[in-house]
Design a protein around this motif. Structure first.
Motif, PDB file in Angstrom:
ATOM      1  N   VAL A 145       0.716  -1.043   0.044  1.00 53.17           N
ATOM      2  CA  VAL A 145       0.003  -0.132   0.002  1.00 53.17           C
ATOM      3  C   VAL A 145       0.947   1.138   0.082  1.00 53.17           C
ATOM      4  N   ALA A 146       0.997   1.873  -1.073  1.00 56.74           N
ATOM      5  CA  ALA A 146       1.903   2.915  -1.391  1.00 56.74           C
ATOM      6  C   ALA A 146       1.375   4.245  -0.899  1.00 56.74           C
ATOM      7  N   VAL A 147       1.292   4.194   0.723  1.00 57.87           N
ATOM      8  CA  VAL A 147       1.153   5.655   1.224  1.00 57.87           C
ATOM      9  C   VAL A 147       1.782   5.618   2.454  1.00 57.87           C
ATOM     10  N   TYR A 148       2.126   7.130   3.163  1.00 50.95           N
ATOM     11  CA  TYR A 148       2.774   7.151   4.179  1.00 50.95           C
ATOM     12  C   TYR A 148       1.779   7.523   5.292  1.00 50.95           C
ATOM     13  N   PRO A 149       2.081   7.192   6.582  1.00 42.63           N
ATOM     14  CA  PRO A 149       3.315   6.292   7.057  1.00 42.63           C
ATOM     15  C   PRO A 149       3.309   5.000   6.516  1.00 42.63           C
ATOM     16  N   ALA A 150       4.490   4.393   5.957  1.00 37.63           N
ATOM     17  CA  ALA A 150       4.509   3.095   5.378  1.00 37.63           C
ATOM     18  C   ALA A 150       4.212   1.902   6.476  1.00 37.63           C
TER      19      ALA A 150
ATOM     20  N   VAL B  24      -4.663   9.373  18.290  1.00 36.44           N
ATOM     21  CA  VAL B  24      -3.863  10.178  17.613  1.00 36.44           C
ATOM     22  C   VAL B  24      -2.278   9.891  17.415  1.00 36.44           C
ATOM     23  N   ARG B  25      -1.983   9.818  16.265  1.00 39.27           N
ATOM     24  CA  ARG B  25      -0.478   9.563  15.918  1.00 39.27           C
ATOM     25  C   ARG B  25       0.665  10.288  16.780  1.00 39.27           C
ATOM     26  N   VAL B  26       1.550   9.743  17.205  1.00 43.83           N
ATOM     27  CA  VAL B  26       2.650  10.446  18.090  1.00 43.83           C
ATOM     28  C   VAL B  26       3.893  10.080  17.400  1.00 43.83           C
ATOM     29  N   VAL B  27       4.437  11.298  16.917  1.00 43.09           N
ATOM     30  CA  VAL B  27       6.004  10.942  16.506  1.00 43.09           C
ATOM     31  C   VAL B  27       6.833  11.750  17.197  1.00 43.09           C
ATOM     32  N   VAL B  28       7.936  11.062  18.014  1.00 45.88           N
ATOM     33  CA  VAL B  28       8.565  11.780  18.920  1.00 45.88           C
ATOM     34  C   VAL B  28      10.033  12.344  18.246  1.00 45.88           C
ATOM     35  N   MET B  29      10.176  13.753  18.309  1.00 51.30           N
ATOM     36  CA  MET B  29      11.344  14.200  17.719  1.00 51.30           C
ATOM     37  C   MET B  29      12.349  14.407  19.173  1.00 51.30           C
ATOM     38  N   ASP B  30      13.362  13.596  19.270  1.00 53.54           N
ATOM     39  CA  ASP B  30      14.076  13.461  20.306  1.00 53.54           C
ATOM     40  C   ASP B  30      15.676  14.240  20.067  1.00 53.54           C
ATOM     41  N   HIS B  31      15.955  15.482  20.764  1.00 52.27           N
ATOM     42  CA  HIS B  31      16.968  16.367  20.484  1.00 52.27           C
ATOM     43  C   HIS B  31      18.350  15.959  21.430  1.00 52.27           C
ATOM     44  N   GLY B  32      18.342  14.772  21.971  1.00 49.25           N
ATOM     45  CA  GLY B  32      19.369  14.290  22.899  1.00 49.25           C
ATOM     46  C   GLY B  32      19.165  13.753  24.197  1.00 49.25           C
TER      47      GLY B  32
ATOM     48  N   THR C   3       7.838   5.895  26.873  1.00 51.06           N
ATOM     49  CA  THR C   3       7.578   6.404  25.269  1.00 51.06           C
ATOM     50  C   THR C   3       8.238   5.304  24.359  1.00 51.06           C
ATOM     51  N   ALA C   4       9.073   4.605  24.725  1.00 52.24           N
ATOM     52  CA  ALA C   4       9.700   3.547  23.729  1.00 52.24           C
ATOM     53  C   ALA C   4       8.592   2.615  23.346  1.00 52.24           C
ATOM     54  N   CYS C   5       7.622   2.143  24.431  1.00 56.19           N
ATOM     55  CA  CYS C   5       6.751   1.249  24.243  1.00 56.19           C
ATOM     56  C   CYS C   5       5.506   1.661  23.572  1.00 56.19           C
ATOM     57  N   LEU C   6       5.247   3.073  23.569  1.00 58.91           N
ATOM     58  CA  LEU C   6       3.717   3.752  23.220  1.00 58.91           C
ATOM     59  C   LEU C   6       4.000   4.383  21.872  1.00 58.91           C
ATOM     60  N   ALA C   7       5.170   5.283  21.656  1.00 60.61           N
ATOM     61  CA  ALA C   7       5.196   6.018  20.505  1.00 60.61           C
ATOM     62  C   ALA C   7       5.087   5.286  19.352  1.00 60.61           C
ATOM     63  N   ASP C   8       4.490   6.054  18.164  1.00 60.07           N
ATOM     64  CA  ASP C   8       4.334   5.462  16.989  1.00 60.07           C
ATOM     65  C   ASP C   8       5.553   5.500  16.118  1.00 60.07           C
ATOM     66  N   HIS C   9       6.298   6.506  16.250  1.00 63.67           N
ATOM     67  CA  HIS C   9       7.540   6.520  15.571  1.00 63.67           C
ATOM     68  C   HIS C   9       8.788   7.507  16.394  1.00 63.67           C
ATOM     69  N   PHE C  10       9.825   7.316  15.855  1.00 63.34           N
ATOM     70  CA  PHE C  10      10.880   8.213  16.417  1.00 63.34           C
ATOM     71  C   PHE C  10      11.616   8.905  15.236  1.00 63.34           C
TER      72      PHE C  10
ATOM     73  N   ALA D 150       7.109  14.141   6.230  1.00 57.97           N
ATOM     74  CA  ALA D 150       5.940  13.811   5.462  1.00 57.97           C
ATOM     75  C   ALA D 150       5.857  12.290   5.361  1.00 57.97           C
ATOM     76  N   ARG D 151       7.098  11.571   5.348  1.00 55.19           N
ATOM     77  CA  ARG D 151       7.198  10.198   5.497  1.00 55.19           C
ATOM     78  C   ARG D 151       6.571   9.650   6.772  1.00 55.19           C
ATOM     79  N   VAL D 152       7.178  10.234   7.771  1.00 50.43           N
ATOM     80  CA  VAL D 152       6.941   9.758   9.330  1.00 50.43           C
ATOM     81  C   VAL D 152       5.599  10.150   9.797  1.00 50.43           C
ATOM     82  N   THR D 153       5.029  11.135   9.269  1.00 53.34           N
ATOM     83  CA  THR D 153       3.362  11.714   9.734  1.00 53.34           C
ATOM     84  C   THR D 153       2.606  11.170   8.923  1.00 53.34           C
ATOM     85  N   GLY D 154       2.727  10.982   7.621  1.00 47.99           N
ATOM     86  CA  GLY D 154       1.468  10.659   6.845  1.00 47.99           C
ATOM     87  C   GLY D 154       0.778  11.703   6.557  1.00 47.99           C
TER      88      GLY D 154
END
Length: 598
Positions: free
Chosen positions: A34-39, A282-290, A339-346, A580-584
């Motif tokens: 299925v060629a859509v994001y998130p893949a 709701v989709r959760v995408v984690v942006m970690d800065h360190g 966070t590691a258990c529940l997040a959809d993407h990092f 766009a790839r990680v959020t869809g």
């Protein structure tokens, strides 16, 4: 054959460009059913594509497609462990649903077929293992029970969401960005500010923060908690999570139009965001800065434990601070595991193989859930000045137009290694001939807890006439300072991601000297784009400064190569495509490539 060739070309293109390929990991490629994001990375579709392309290569001897198959083959090896639960297989990697019996048997047969065609013993062993699951009564029972458990959890969440959260009717992409403080100066917040400016035409962005800075009028900001509910100490970090979670829950209950949550650290903000996001669907995408790297970073632990001693605290206060930090470290570990258990993407800046990669492995975060990206630089903000323009700007700031300007912009804190910079500059200054000493000017921009200590060091070394402190800088003043400088110095003893200070210096055309902390610096400064020195090595840093101070042509060529690199690799379009790839979120049309494959 012409029709086949047109079909095969879709496998060479990203989904954003009209193809069917997605790039899991750094250099991976997966063919999407299925060629859509998130893949989702359906295994059945991936294997069907691989087998078909393998047949095409055998028939046509097309070298380009053969390389594509080899890359996809290596990606399959990396992803197979995620599809294999140890007792059954997963159908795809988006929601980790177990495959039905029919899907499991089909996946096993497809993998066996591909292993025979490609002569891959690893795939053959994996296929035999999956065949064993299918005939094992215990494995089939376990898979059946697990599937029923997932179905029950999904049904329970469905009823809870219907009762607690209204249905969304908006077509506008709306997101919430939980962040500790906003808007303030600093690398992470500067990245978010730049992203906001680029993305706000497609997204409606709201910020959820504990501390609201100045100049906040142009942003939608929701504040939570009090001054003492901060995430920097125990037990305040738990009150921070509680207050943030309650505010986010209230926000999603009142307004169902949010399709994405984008927390800006992988520990405290992400912990409460992933819990509420999972509950609300709701989709959760984690942006970690360190922040996640604190868990395994001995330098960070040593700094925090040494802080009471530097403040000349009493023995009782030092003992209490030590106990408090141990509780704080345990809290960070627990929150990171949530966070590691529940997040959809990092979605993490930097390069594969750095500290963030290690901590993701430590927290058992699957590689398919991690996307590394290059931090964004807007080239429109950084202009190369002519010699006349640079001279005029230097005069406005009271700098000799003919000076050789060395700049370091950072927070004046122990981890930045500024004492190493002072020692290196002292050795450089001692080795320079008198006529060149008068031309060298070192400017230190930034403020922090070491300001007074560093000023005393400068006086003791006799560098007051050549080294000046500019204090805390606005974003525009920092850009101005870089534009009139020749050399940028980065001496951090620890670091993560992709430092904005280095990217800004490269975009400004400065010759950069930096430590390999973080590892991304090595990639940024490779091929003559800068000089990498060992962290904490003042003599080596001094020699690098001497080399650049005595070679103006090398400075210019190095700065030009650095600027060309970041404009090409760190452009907002590259950042937007990765996001766009990680959020869809398909509204980022301006950041997608135009399809040319048809």
């Amino acid at each position: 054959m012409q029709a086949i060739k047109r079909v095969v070309r879709t496998f060479e293109y990203d989904i954003l460009d009209g193809g069917v390929s997605a790039p899991p990991g750094v250099d991976g490629i997966c063919f999407e059913e299925v060629a859509v994001y998130p893949a989702a990375h359906h295994l059945t579709g991936f294997l069907c594509g691989l087998i078909a392309l393998q047949d095409y290569v055998i028939a046509t001897r097309n070298g380009r497609i053969e390389l594509l198959v080899q890359c996809a083959h290596m990606t399959l090896h990396r992803l197979c462990a995620e599809f294999d639960t140890g007792y059954w297989t997963r159908a795809h990697l988006l929601q980790y649903d177990l495959a039905s019996t029919e899907q499991h048997l089909l996946q096993e047969r497809l993998l066996h077929s591909f292993s025979s065609s490609a002569g891959c013993m690893e795939c053959a062993r994996r296929a035999e293992r999956w065949a064993g699951y299918a005939v094992s009564p215990l494995a089939r029972l376990r898979a059946s029970l697990r599937s029923r458990q997932l179905d029950f959890q999904r049904m329970l969440l469905k009823y809870m969401r219907a009762a607690l959260f209204p249905k969304s009717t908006t077509e506008v992409v709306r997101i919430v960005i939980p962040i500790t403080a906003f808007p303030l100066s600093g690398g992470m917040r500067a990245i978010i500010t730049d992203a906001d400016r680029i993305l706000r035409k497609d997204w409606q962005i709201a910020y959820l923060t504990n501390f609201v800075g100045a100049n906040s009028g142009e942003y939608i900001i929701y504040r939570f908690g009090k001054a003492w509910t901060h995430p920097w100490q125990f037990p305040a970090v738990w009150f921070y999570c509680l207050a943030g979670g309650m505010k986010l829950f209230s926000l999603l209950r009142q307004d169902a139009g949010y399709q994405l949550l984008l927390p800006q650290d992988g520990v405290f903000s992400s912990a409460f965001t992933t819990i509420v996001g999972k509950l609300a669907g709701v989709r959760v995408v984690v942006m970690d800065h360190g922040n996640m790297t604190w868990l395994e970073n001995p330098v960070f632990r040593a700094e925090r434990l040494r802080q009471p001693e530097m403040e000349s605290a009493s023995r009782l206060k030092r003992w209490r601070a030590h106990i408090q930090f141990q509780c704080y470290w345990f809290s960070l570990l627990l929150l990171a595991r949530i966070t590691a258990c529940l997040a959809d993407h990092f979605f993490i800046p930097g390069v594969d193989g750095d500290e963030e990669t290690d901590v993701c492995r430590y927290l058992h975060i699957e590689p398919s859930r991690v996307t590394r990206y290059a931090s964004m630089i807007d080239p429109g903000q950084y202009h190369l000045l002519t010699e006349d323009e640079k001279g005029q700007k230097r005069r406005r700031y009271g700098i000799d137009p003919e000076a050789i300007v060395i700049v370091q912009i950072c927070r004046l804190a122990p981890e930045k290694g500024i004492e190493v910079s002072l020692e290196a500059f002292d050795s450089l200054f001692a080795a320079l001939p008198p006529e060149r000493k008068t031309r060298v000017q070192f400017i230190l921009g930034g403020d922090g807890p070491l300001r007074q200590h560093l000023e005393r060091q400068v006086q003791q070394r006799g560098l007051s006439g050549s080294l000046t402190f500019w204090g805390d800088l606005s974003r525009q003043k920092a850009i101005d300072l870089l534009s009139l400088s020749n050399i940028s110095l980065y001496s951090s003893l620890r670091g993560v991601g992709m430092p904005l200070s280095i990217l800004e210096a490269m975009a400004s055309g400065c010759a950069v000297i930096a430590t390999p902390e973080p590892l991304a610096n090595v990639t940024l400064l490779a091929d003559g784009r800068g000089i990498v020195v060992n962290a904490g090595d003042a003599p080596q840093t001094g020699r690098a400064l001497m080399r650049l101070v005595n070679d103006a042509i090398l400075c210019q060529s190095m700065g030009k190569a650095a600027r060309d690199y970041v404009i090409h690799h760190n452009h907002p379009i590259q950042f937007g495509r990765a996001l766009a790839r990680v959020t869809g979120c398909s509204s980022l049309d301006a950041l997608k490539g135009e399809s040319t494959i048809w």
